[in-house]
Scaffold this motif. Sequence first.
Motif, PDB file in Angstrom:
ATOM      1  N   ARG A  59      99.705   4.701  66.214  1.00 28.35           N
ATOM      2  CA  ARG A  59      99.685   4.110  64.876  1.00 28.35           C
ATOM      3  C   ARG A  59     100.075   2.633  64.961  1.00 28.35           C
ATOM      4  O   ARG A  59     100.628   2.172  65.949  1.00 28.35           O
ATOM      5  CB  ARG A  59     100.629   4.842  63.949  1.00 28.35           C
ATOM      6  CG  ARG A  59     102.092   4.718  64.297  1.00 28.35           C
ATOM      7  CD  ARG A  59     102.978   5.451  63.290  1.00 28.35           C
ATOM      8  NE  ARG A  59     104.347   5.358  63.677  1.00 28.35           N
ATOM      9  CZ  ARG A  59     104.972   6.198  64.492  1.00 28.35           C
ATOM     10  NH1 ARG A  59     104.318   7.199  65.017  1.00 28.35           N
ATOM     11  NH2 ARG A  59     106.242   6.029  64.788  1.00 28.35           N
ATOM     12  N   ILE A  60      99.795   1.934  63.878  1.00 27.38           N
ATOM     13  CA  ILE A  60     100.200   0.537  63.787  1.00 27.38           C
ATOM     14  C   ILE A  60     101.683   0.502  63.437  1.00 27.38           C
ATOM     15  O   ILE A  60     102.109   1.094  62.454  1.00 27.38           O
ATOM     16  CB  ILE A  60      99.374  -0.215  62.727  1.00 27.38           C
ATOM     17  CG1 ILE A  60      97.914  -0.285  63.169  1.00 27.38           C
ATOM     18  CG2 ILE A  60      99.940  -1.616  62.491  1.00 27.38           C
ATOM     19  CD1 ILE A  60      96.989  -0.897  62.155  1.00 27.38           C
ATOM     20  N   TRP A  61     102.459  -0.158  64.262  1.00 30.69           N
ATOM     21  CA  TRP A  61     103.897  -0.261  64.023  1.00 30.69           C
ATOM     22  C   TRP A  61     104.196  -1.457  63.125  1.00 30.69           C
ATOM     23  O   TRP A  61     104.933  -1.338  62.158  1.00 30.69           O
ATOM     24  CB  TRP A  61     104.630  -0.369  65.361  1.00 30.69           C
ATOM     25  CG  TRP A  61     106.108  -0.431  65.243  1.00 30.69           C
ATOM     26  CD1 TRP A  61     106.955   0.559  64.854  1.00 30.69           C
ATOM     27  CD2 TRP A  61     106.933  -1.575  65.514  1.00 30.69           C
ATOM     28  NE1 TRP A  61     108.252   0.117  64.870  1.00 30.69           N
ATOM     29  CE2 TRP A  61     108.266  -1.187  65.276  1.00 30.69           C
ATOM     30  CE3 TRP A  61     106.670  -2.865  65.946  1.00 30.69           C
ATOM     31  CZ2 TRP A  61     109.327  -2.064  65.451  1.00 30.69           C
ATOM     32  CZ3 TRP A  61     107.722  -3.733  66.117  1.00 30.69           C
ATOM     33  CH2 TRP A  61     109.039  -3.326  65.872  1.00 30.69           C
ATOM     34  N   ARG A  62     103.653  -2.638  63.464  1.00 27.48           N
ATOM     35  CA  ARG A  62     103.847  -3.850  62.658  1.00 27.48           C
ATOM     36  C   ARG A  62     102.628  -4.752  62.810  1.00 27.48           C
ATOM     37  O   ARG A  62     101.962  -4.728  63.836  1.00 27.48           O
ATOM     38  CB  ARG A  62     105.060  -4.660  63.135  1.00 27.48           C
ATOM     39  CG  ARG A  62     106.406  -4.016  63.029  1.00 27.48           C
ATOM     40  CD  ARG A  62     107.164  -4.215  61.741  1.00 27.48           C
ATOM     41  NE  ARG A  62     107.439  -5.532  61.264  1.00 27.48           N
ATOM     42  CZ  ARG A  62     108.546  -6.211  61.472  1.00 27.48           C
ATOM     43  NH1 ARG A  62     109.502  -5.732  62.213  1.00 27.48           N
ATOM     44  NH2 ARG A  62     108.714  -7.398  60.920  1.00 27.48           N
ATOM     45  N   VAL A  63     102.416  -5.574  61.816  1.00 20.77           N
ATOM     46  CA  VAL A  63     101.371  -6.590  61.861  1.00 20.77           C
ATOM     47  C   VAL A  63     102.015  -7.921  61.510  1.00 20.77           C
ATOM     48  O   VAL A  63     102.745  -8.020  60.521  1.00 20.77           O
ATOM     49  CB  VAL A  63     100.224  -6.273  60.873  1.00 20.77           C
ATOM     50  CG1 VAL A  63      99.177  -7.381  60.894  1.00 20.77           C
ATOM     51  CG2 VAL A  63      99.581  -4.931  61.191  1.00 20.77           C
ATOM     52  N   LEU A  83     110.105 -10.260  69.151  1.00 18.66           N
ATOM     53  CA  LEU A  83     109.054 -10.255  68.146  1.00 18.66           C
ATOM     54  C   LEU A  83     109.521  -9.383  66.993  1.00 18.66           C
ATOM     55  O   LEU A  83     109.893  -8.225  67.201  1.00 18.66           O
ATOM     56  CB  LEU A  83     107.747  -9.715  68.735  1.00 18.66           C
ATOM     57  CG  LEU A  83     106.516  -9.733  67.841  1.00 18.66           C
ATOM     58  CD1 LEU A  83     106.152 -11.159  67.439  1.00 18.66           C
ATOM     59  CD2 LEU A  83     105.338  -9.082  68.550  1.00 18.66           C
ATOM     60  N   GLY A  84     109.570  -9.936  65.815  1.00 18.58           N
ATOM     61  CA  GLY A  84     109.985  -9.177  64.643  1.00 18.58           C
ATOM     62  C   GLY A  84     111.412  -8.674  64.711  1.00 18.58           C
ATOM     63  O   GLY A  84     111.725  -7.613  64.170  1.00 18.58           O
ATOM     64  N   GLY A  85     112.286  -9.417  65.383  1.00 20.81           N
ATOM     65  CA  GLY A  85     113.689  -9.027  65.472  1.00 20.81           C
ATOM     66  C   GLY A  85     113.987  -7.992  66.541  1.00 20.81           C
ATOM     67  O   GLY A  85     115.120  -7.531  66.652  1.00 20.81           O
ATOM     68  N   HIS A  86     113.009  -7.627  67.333  1.00 20.42           N
ATOM     69  CA  HIS A  86     113.201  -6.652  68.406  1.00 20.42           C
ATOM     70  C   HIS A  86     112.904  -7.311  69.753  1.00 20.42           C
ATOM     71  O   HIS A  86     112.005  -8.136  69.862  1.00 20.42           O
ATOM     72  CB  HIS A  86     112.276  -5.448  68.229  1.00 20.42           C
ATOM     73  CG  HIS A  86     112.526  -4.694  66.967  1.00 20.42           C
ATOM     74  ND1 HIS A  86     113.571  -3.827  66.821  1.00 20.42           N
ATOM     75  CD2 HIS A  86     111.882  -4.706  65.783  1.00 20.42           C
ATOM     76  CE1 HIS A  86     113.552  -3.316  65.607  1.00 20.42           C
ATOM     77  NE2 HIS A  86     112.534  -3.845  64.940  1.00 20.42           N
ATOM     78  N   HIS A  87     113.667  -6.921  70.755  1.00 20.14           N
ATOM     79  CA  HIS A  87     113.458  -7.435  72.112  1.00 20.14           C
ATOM     80  C   HIS A  87     112.618  -6.431  72.889  1.00 20.14           C
ATOM     81  O   HIS A  87     113.003  -5.274  73.044  1.00 20.14           O
ATOM     82  CB  HIS A  87     114.790  -7.673  72.820  1.00 20.14           C
ATOM     83  CG  HIS A  87     115.540  -8.817  72.231  1.00 20.14           C
ATOM     84  ND1 HIS A  87     115.280 -10.122  72.571  1.00 20.14           N
ATOM     85  CD2 HIS A  87     116.517  -8.860  71.300  1.00 20.14           C
ATOM     86  CE1 HIS A  87     116.066 -10.910  71.883  1.00 20.14           C
ATOM     87  NE2 HIS A  87     116.832 -10.175  71.100  1.00 20.14           N
TER      88      HIS A  87
END
Length: 118
Positions: A59-63, A83-87
């Motif tokens: 599935r799409i996690w983030r865009v 990216l997006g607050g995650h390493h």
Amino acid sequence: MPVRSVVRDRVRGFLPVDATIRYLFPASWHETSHFLIAVTDSSVVVLSTALFRRSRPKRIWRVFPRDVRIGPVDTHLIPTFELGGHHFEVDEEYIPVINAADAELGGGRLPRDPFADL
């Protein structure tokens, strides 16, 4: 090693019909979550994959918008990027892919050489 064409085809099934994959690379998070990151002409799409089937997106996690920078990649021990607050962790063979995706954005900043000591 480039991502196989069969994986690219699977990823295309999650993208808009008119999207063109510019770059595609695998990444992981906490060694238990695996992702395929597709940089298209209009967005950066992060797709989650199964634990034991890393080449099959679920599935799409983030865009993210295409103007988001993925790097710089920290190459200290294990190459990582935020990216997006995650390493995320990435194999070092994909560092040039990330650098190329970021270089397309321009802005006068060139990516730093991950192997400057070679």
